[in-house]
Scaffold this motif. Structure first.
Motif, PDB file in Angstrom:
ATOM      1  N   THR A 291       0.840  -1.191   0.000  1.00  0.00           N
ATOM      2  CA  THR A 291       0.000   0.000   0.000  1.00  0.00           C
ATOM      3  C   THR A 291       0.881   1.249   0.000  1.00  0.00           C
ATOM      4  OG1 THR A 291      -0.114   0.067   2.409  1.00  0.00           O
ATOM      5  CG2 THR A 291      -1.786  -1.242   1.255  1.00  0.00           C
ATOM      6  N   ASN A 292       0.235   2.393  -0.253  1.00  0.00           N
ATOM      7  CA  ASN A 292       0.965   3.658  -0.218  1.00  0.00           C
ATOM      8  C   ASN A 292       1.494   3.946   1.187  1.00  0.00           C
ATOM      9  OD1 ASN A 292       0.543   4.159  -2.915  1.00  0.00           O
ATOM     10  ND2 ASN A 292      -1.250   5.485  -2.596  1.00  0.00           N
ATOM     11  N   HIS A 293       0.761   3.481   2.204  1.00  0.00           N
ATOM     12  CA  HIS A 293       1.228   3.689   3.585  1.00  0.00           C
ATOM     13  C   HIS A 293       2.548   2.973   3.815  1.00  0.00           C
ATOM     14  CE1 HIS A 293       1.014   4.408   7.889  1.00  0.00           C
ATOM     15  NE2 HIS A 293       1.198   3.098   8.089  1.00  0.00           N
ATOM     16  N   ASP A 294       2.672   1.756   3.281  1.00  0.00           N
ATOM     17  CA  ASP A 294       3.927   1.003   3.448  1.00  0.00           C
ATOM     18  C   ASP A 294       5.076   1.733   2.762  1.00  0.00           C
ATOM     19  OD1 ASP A 294       2.545  -0.919   4.855  1.00  0.00           O
ATOM     20  OD2 ASP A 294       2.107  -2.105   3.036  1.00  0.00           O
ATOM     21  N   ILE A 295       4.819   2.248   1.542  1.00  0.00           N
ATOM     22  CA  ILE A 295       5.870   2.963   0.813  1.00  0.00           C
ATOM     23  C   ILE A 295       6.268   4.227   1.564  1.00  0.00           C
ATOM     24  CG2 ILE A 295       6.439   4.087  -1.376  1.00  0.00           C
ATOM     25  CD1 ILE A 295       4.367   2.240  -2.708  1.00  0.00           C
ATOM     26  N   GLU A 296       5.285   4.958   2.094  1.00  0.00           N
ATOM     27  CA  GLU A 296       5.571   6.179   2.840  1.00  0.00           C
ATOM     28  C   GLU A 296       6.393   5.868   4.088  1.00  0.00           C
ATOM     29  OE1 GLU A 296       1.889   8.034   3.678  1.00  0.00           O
ATOM     30  OE2 GLU A 296       1.467   8.622   1.594  1.00  0.00           O
TER      31      GLU A 296
END
Length: 432
Positions: free
Chosen positions: A93-98
């Motif tokens: 997810t984008n949260h993991d990348i962030e």
């Protein structure tokens, strides 16, 4: 499955059959075979990260807290960076990348803080931001992430013991130094101002007394010279007025000359325009009137020349015909005259008593017949064309003259044939 599309802020990753490796399609469409191929999407949106580094010891051992703001995104224009990003983040997810990017940036931010003093971070924020940006970019690029921007948002020490108030005191020390320098400067300025004020007052009084003396002298000189100055001023004023009038007259004359020059130029241009118009009209006349008239004149001249040639040829032919006929008739008359002369000779021998009177009578009786025979061919002519050179008779008089000319030649013909001079005998008979 079938045709799949994505916007410019996403990249599609196709893997499976017919592909030796993954295919990346940033912002486009692709056909995906069901079952044998797999489609995954990865966001290319920009991610804003707030990087908190609390209670970090700087180069001199002073702990401060720093807050930075970074803009990061997965780079979609580089295939190598897309491959790296897909290997690390595809399916996350984008949260993991962030979170991964945030932890990396925070580590680099803390490292840069440890290599700088509080004063350097506080006074030169641009240098600090540049150092974090360069170090973090070189590390994140291996993950397929590029750092769009990084800025230092805040630096503080208000909650850190025993360094609480360090930045405040740093500012206070600077403020105290500035205030001290200001007070010292103000005192020195006041002292210098007092000294200068006393010196100025002394000089003022001395100058005042001296000035009063000079004023009295000057007043006297002024009164003495005022009359001379007034006269000179009046003289100069009169000269100035006269010079003004003279200059005004010269200016008016120059303006008139310029006007005349303008009029001359305008007239010259009008003449040139008229000449051009005349030339144009002459060309137009040449094209529309003169050349057609010359062509018509040439045609008429050729027609007249042809008619004249035709008339001349016809006249020459008619004249030749008349001449031949006349010669034939003359030959016939001559032959007949010879016969008659022989007959007359025989009669003369028989009638010697006739003498000259009889001969004249016979000649006068014969002349009308001769004229009739000469004119006979002309009576049978249907058309006669005559060409005159401007000299002599024209028309019927010309034809009559031709007949009479032939009759005048008869006495010579008779004399040549018979040896008798008819003219001489007629004159002799007339005298008797």
């Amino acid at each position: 499955m079938g045709f799949e599309t994505c916007g410019p802020n996403e990249v599609m990753v196709v893997s499976g059959c017919c592909h030796s490796g993954s295919t990346f399609i940033p912002g486009g469409r692709v056909f995906v075979w069901p079952v044998i191929q797999k489609l995954q999407k990865l966001s290319l949106n920009t991610m804003t990260l707030q990087i908190e580094s609390p209670n970090v010891y700087t180069q001199l051992g002073v702990a401060v807290s720093v807050t930075g703001i970074a803009q990061v995104k997965i780079q979609g224009s580089s295939k190598e960076m897309l491959e790296s990003a897909c290997e690390l983040f595809l399916g996350k997810t984008n949260h993991d990348i962030e979170r991964v990017a945030l932890e990396t940036l925070e580590g680099h931010q803390r490292a840069i803080m440890g290599n700088m003093t509080v004063e350097e971070i506080y006074k030169d924020r641009k240098k600090f931001s540049k150092a974090v940006f360069e170090v973090a970019s070189s590390d994140l690029v291996n993950m397929g992430i590029c750092v769009v921007s990084y800025t230092l948002k805040d630096i503080r020490d208000d909650k850190i013991e025993p360094y609480q108030g360090y930045l405040k005191y740093l500012g206070m020390a600077q403020t105290a130094t500035v205030k001290r320098d200001a007070r010292m400067g103000e005192a020195e300025a006041r002292m210098e101002a007092g000294i200068r004020e006393a010196n100025a007052e002394e000089k003022r009084l001395a100058a005042r007394y001296s000035t009063d003396i000079d004023i009295a002298k000057s007043q006297r000189d002024f009164e003495l010279k005022k009359a001379a100055y007034d006269m000179e001023i009046q003289t100069k004023k009169a000269q100035s007025d006269l010079a003004y009038d003279l200059q005004a007259a010269k200016t008016k004359q120059a303006i008139k000359e310029e006007d005349m020059q303008v009029k001359v130029i305008e007239r010259t241009q009008q003449i040139q325009l008229q000449e051009q118009e005349i030339t144009r009209r002459e060309r137009e006349l040449e094209a529309t009137v003169r050349k057609p008239a010359d062509a018509e004149k040439y045609r008429l001249e050729k027609i007249a020349e042809a008619n004249r040639t035709r008339v001349i040829l016809e006249a020459e032919a008619e004249a030749e015909s008349i001449k031949v006929k006349g010669e034939a008739e003359a030959f016939a008359v001559e032959a007949k005259a010879k016969a008659e002369a022989e007959q007359m000779a025989k009669k003369a021998d028989a009638w010697k008593d006739y003498q000259d009177a009889a001969m004249v009578d016979m000649i006068l009786e014969t002349l009308p017949k001769i004229a009739a025979e000469i004119s006979a061919p002309l009576c049978q002519t249907s058309k006669i064309t005559m060409v005159s050179s401007g000299k002599g008779d024209v028309g019927a008089a010309k034809l009559s003259g031709e007949v009479l000319t032939l009759m005048e030649k008869m006495p010579h013909v008779v004399e040549n044939l018979t040896g008798i001079n008819i003219t001489k005998n007629i004159k002799a008979a007339t005298r008797r």
